[in-house]
Scaffold this motif. Structure first.
Motif, short mmCIF file in Angstrom:
data_model
loop_
_atom_site.label_atom_id
_atom_site.label_comp_id
_atom_site.label_asym_id
_atom_site.label_seq_id
_atom_site.Cartn_x
_atom_site.Cartn_y
_atom_site.Cartn_z
N MET B 1 9.52 -2.16 -0.24
CA MET B 1 8.25 -1.49 0.09
C MET B 1 7.57 -2.25 1.23
N ALA B 2 6.85 -1.53 2.03
CA ALA B 2 6.09 -2.16 3.12
C ALA B 2 5.04 -3.07 2.49
N SER B 3 4.58 -4.06 3.27
CA SER B 3 3.57 -4.99 2.75
C SER B 3 2.25 -4.26 2.60
N GLU B 4 1.33 -4.89 1.87
CA GLU B 4 0.03 -4.26 1.65
C GLU B 4 -0.71 -4.07 2.97
N GLN B 5 -0.57 -5.05 3.86
CA GLN B 5 -1.24 -4.93 5.17
C GLN B 5 -0.70 -3.74 5.95
N GLU B 6 0.63 -3.59 5.89
CA GLU B 6 1.24 -2.46 6.61
C GLU B 6 0.79 -1.14 5.99
N LEU B 7 0.72 -1.10 4.67
CA LEU B 7 0.29 0.13 3.98
C LEU B 7 -1.15 0.47 4.36
N THR B 8 -1.99 -0.55 4.36
CA THR B 8 -3.41 -0.30 4.70
C THR B 8 -3.52 0.17 6.13
N SER B 9 -2.67 -0.36 6.97
CA SER B 9 -2.67 0.05 8.38
C SER B 9 -2.32 1.54 8.50
N VAL B 10 -1.37 1.99 7.71
CA VAL B 10 -0.99 3.41 7.73
C VAL B 10 -2.16 4.27 7.24
N LEU B 11 -2.84 3.80 6.20
CA LEU B 11 -3.99 4.56 5.70
C LEU B 11 -5.06 4.67 6.79
N LYS B 12 -5.19 3.65 7.59
CA LYS B 12 -6.17 3.69 8.68
C LYS B 12 -5.71 4.68 9.75
N GLU B 13 -4.41 4.78 9.97
CA GLU B 13 -3.90 5.79 10.91
C GLU B 13 -4.20 7.19 10.40
N GLU B 93 9.28 9.02 -6.06
CA GLU B 93 9.12 9.51 -7.45
C GLU B 93 8.10 8.69 -8.20
N ARG B 94 7.82 7.49 -7.70
CA ARG B 94 6.94 6.59 -8.44
C ARG B 94 5.55 6.44 -7.82
N THR B 95 5.38 6.88 -6.60
CA THR B 95 4.10 6.64 -5.93
C THR B 95 3.62 7.92 -5.25
N PHE B 96 2.30 8.02 -5.09
CA PHE B 96 1.75 9.14 -4.34
C PHE B 96 0.58 8.67 -3.48
N LEU B 97 0.35 9.42 -2.42
CA LEU B 97 -0.81 9.20 -1.55
C LEU B 97 -1.93 10.09 -2.03
N TYR B 98 -3.10 9.54 -2.15
CA TYR B 98 -4.28 10.32 -2.52
C TYR B 98 -5.25 10.27 -1.36
N LEU B 99 -5.69 11.41 -0.90
CA LEU B 99 -6.56 11.48 0.28
C LEU B 99 -7.74 12.40 -0.03
N ALA B 100 -8.93 11.95 0.31
CA ALA B 100 -10.13 12.77 0.15
C ALA B 100 -10.81 12.89 1.51
N VAL B 101 -11.16 14.12 1.91
CA VAL B 101 -11.86 14.33 3.18
C VAL B 101 -13.06 15.25 2.94
N ASP B 102 -14.02 15.17 3.85
CA ASP B 102 -15.21 16.02 3.81
C ASP B 102 -14.83 17.37 4.41
N SER B 103 -14.93 18.42 3.61
CA SER B 103 -14.42 19.73 4.06
C SER B 103 -15.27 20.35 5.17
N SER B 104 -16.50 19.84 5.35
CA SER B 104 -17.32 20.39 6.44
C SER B 104 -16.83 19.91 7.80
N GLN B 105 -16.01 18.86 7.81
CA GLN B 105 -15.52 18.32 9.08
C GLN B 105 -14.01 18.50 9.24
N VAL B 119 3.15 9.81 6.38
CA VAL B 119 3.48 9.48 4.98
C VAL B 119 4.81 8.74 4.85
N SER B 120 5.75 8.97 5.79
CA SER B 120 7.06 8.31 5.65
C SER B 120 6.94 6.80 5.82
N LYS B 121 5.85 6.34 6.44
CA LYS B 121 5.68 4.89 6.63
C LYS B 121 5.17 4.21 5.37
N LEU B 122 4.86 4.99 4.36
CA LEU B 122 4.31 4.40 3.13
C LEU B 122 5.41 4.01 2.14
#
Lengths: 476, 123
Positions: B1-13, B93-105, B119-122
């Motif tokens: 698995m990618a490191s936590e820093q790399e994962l956080t970086s993807v979330l920022k992307e 099969e073991r992990t999922f991405l959860y994303l919440a956005v403001d629907s007005s934007q 998502v493939s980078k996660l």
């Protein structure tokens, strides 16, 4: 031990960070706390900043049985002279993260520590899971991944996560893996009716306990296991003309509920390895399912299909036989259930590869070496007959199914038969027949050489093998 | 698995690609624990709790599929609220991405595109 905090509606698990001195336990907790946005509590350190009692981190996250999980992360002091405190802390673990210094100059010590930890964790009921946080991976002297895996495999099947605690790499991933194992143990507690006692609930209470040196007796009531009833007798079913063929779909390890897998901790780790292989079982003409992959075998008998409740009964009974026969069985075995399309459950057996004596004989390069080995193995198997016969495990005693354990004693390495209310009689274990089939693979000149070598040996086994070899030449 | 820093970086992307970003996490399905998190500044979204309860949602969906004999796998789950859009995207099969956005934007297409691109980078 896992408890429920009724007041706050939380499920509480204790994760212990263990490891030799300077392996990175405290650094790991500090990195993890930073990532989780919580504080570290360290009651006391020495002048060099080394932990004297413990480091404590508390974090609420995840979900189990509808309750949020309150994770108490506690690191032990690494110094040998504080071993008593370490043992008190380990006694309350739901899971252990073993922080190993994988730099070459320290790795040997880490392995020795780990062996001792594995022994004590396995002695607990249910066993306590261990995940190895292989630390210092950024060091130029860190052992290679191949060496790391080989060394750890030699100790026990263990999950491994590489880390650099100073930067936090791998620390959180390891923590989440540990929580999974802790939850498996909690499920085992719940399902087997064991009750856990109270545990210290705060760093202050824990410090007080360690300071007094007193050991509150954590009482664990072990209820008698429920009588394993025979599977319900199945009444004859009408023949279904148009039933769909069964597909053998193996469940992912993550989908296997507790109660459908034995042993609960090690089994899950092996099946995680299985998840990474492309294993597709095939059905043979007798209706049994099997698959072979490097290092392992999967097998399910044709008749191993039951309702869920019956399948669980069979699993428990078979697991009991495995436990009782542990000394005569090769390691690396697990049993699990998989749901079929029809809604029934198939009972599977996973067996890690262990070489058989028959495999060994094929690898031998010279007749003197083969002769010596034949005599040794014959003697060992004669001596082991009693143990094998006393075992509840049903497995034909052939040279393909028996092999050497690490300590050299013979163990059963093949696939076992399922327990049945009407056990089928096994073919009589016949050493002469088994060794005869080995000798029949030799050429005439080789048999002659074998006979000459056996005539120089003394001993009962040599004499019997000599008689066998002679009988083959008489038959020519 | 990618490191936590790399994962956080993807979330920022993903944040940069998804307008109206509120929060995102990579979640372990079995335990509901987060492997990486990132929230927009000044967001009061309880991402830890949301991730945990959403793991239950995914597990319940898997149970429903099993009960109905559906043999496929979940690709993603999209939940449209009055003022937010939540996307649960299976990574493994073991992990999922959860994303919440403001629907007005934002809208469904933007959300899906932002996730599919990264998502493939996660893994």
């Amino acid at each position: 031990m896992a408890t429920v905090d009724d007041e706050h509606g939380l499920f509480v698990v204790r994760v212990i960070y263990d490891g030799p001195p300077y392996s990175g336990k405290t650094t790991s907790l500090v990195s993890l706390a930073r990532a989780l946005g919580v504080d570290v509590v360290t009651p006391e350190t020495d002048v060099d900043g080394r932990t004297l009692f413990f480091d404590w981190v508390e974090y609420v996250g995840g979900l189990f049985d509808g309750k949020r999980i309150r994770c108490q992360l506690v690191s032990v002091p690494g110094q040998r002279e504080l071993g008593e405190r370490r043992h008190v802390l380990l006694a309350e673990a739901d899971v252990v993260v073993f922080v190993a210094d994988t730099r070459e100059e320290h790795f040997g010590v880490a392995c020795e520590y780990l062996k001792e930890l594995v022994t004590s964790c396995r002695a607990r009921v249910p066993p306590v899971g261990i995940v190895v946080q292989a630390n210092h991976r950024d060091s130029s002297s860190a052992v290679s991944r191949v060496t790391l895996d080989a060394s750890l495999d030699a100790i026990a099947p263990l999950g491994v996560v590489e880390s650099v605690a100073t930067t936090g790499d791998g620390v959180r991933e390891c923590f989440v893996f540990a929580i999974r194992l802790a939850l498996d143990r909690a499920k085992a507690f719940r399902d087997t009716g064991l009750e856990s006692g109270e545990v210290t609930d705060s760093p202050e209470a824990l410090l007080k306990r360690l300071n007094t040196g007193g050991q509150e007796q954590v009482s664990v009531e072990v209820s008698e296991p429920a009588e394993v009833a025979s599977p319900a007798k199945r009444s004859p079913r009408p023949v279904l003309r148009f039933s769909a063929p069964e597909r053998a779909v193996l469940p992912s390890e993550a989908d296997i509920p507790s109660g459908h897998l034995w042993p609960p901790v090690d089994g899950r780790i092996w099946l995680q390895q299985l998840d990474c292989m492309d294993v597709v079982p095939k059905k043979n003409t007798r209706g049994a399912w099997s698959a072979v992959s490097p290092g392992m075998r999967l097998y399910s008998e044709a008749a191993a299909l039951y309702s869920e409740s019956d399948a669980r009964v069979v699993l428990r009974r078979w697991a009991g036989q495995h436990v009782a026969s542990g000394s005569v069985l090769s390691p690396g075995r697990c049993l699990f259930l998989s749901r079929t399309d029809s809604g029934r459950f198939r009972v599977w057996q996973f067996v890690k590869f262990s070489p058989s004596y028959r495999d060994e004989f094929f690898d031998v390069r010279s007749m003197p070496e083969l002769t010596t080995r034949l005599v040794e193995v014959y003697a060992l198997l004669e001596a082991a007959q009693g143990s094998f016969d006393a075992s509840a495990i049903q497995m034909p005693r052939t040279l393909w199914n028996v092999g050497p354990a690490k300590n050299g004693t013979p163990v059963l390495v093949g696939v076992a038969r399922m327990p049945s209310s009407e056990p089928r009689p096994l073919p009589e274990a016949n050493l002469s027949r088994e060794f005869r089939s080995v000798l029949l693979q030799l050429e005439t000149a080789q048999i002659g050489e074998l006979i000459a070598l056996l005539r120089r040996e003394s001993g009962v086994a040599s004499k019997k093998l000599l008689d066998l070899a002679d009988s083959l030449t008489l038959n020519d | 698995m990618a490191s936590e820093q790399e994962l956080t970086s993807v979330l920022k992307e993903i944040e940069a690609a998804a307008s109206g970003f509120v929060a995102a996490s990579l979640v372990d399905l079995q335990s509901g624990m987060t492997l990486a998190v990132h929230a927009a500044p000044r967001s009061d979204f309880d991402l830890t709790a949301a991730s945990a309860y959403n793991s239950e949602l995914v597990k319940q969906k898997l149970k429903i599929m099993q009960a109905l004999g559906i043999t496929g796998a979940i690709s993603d789950m999209l939940i449209t609220l009055t003022d937010q859009i939540h996307l649960i995207k299976m990574v493994t099969e073991r992990t999922f991405l959860y994303l919440a956005v403001d629907s007005s934007q934002s809208n469904l297409a933007i959300v899906r595109m932002a996730v599919d691109r990264h998502v493939s980078k996660l893994v």
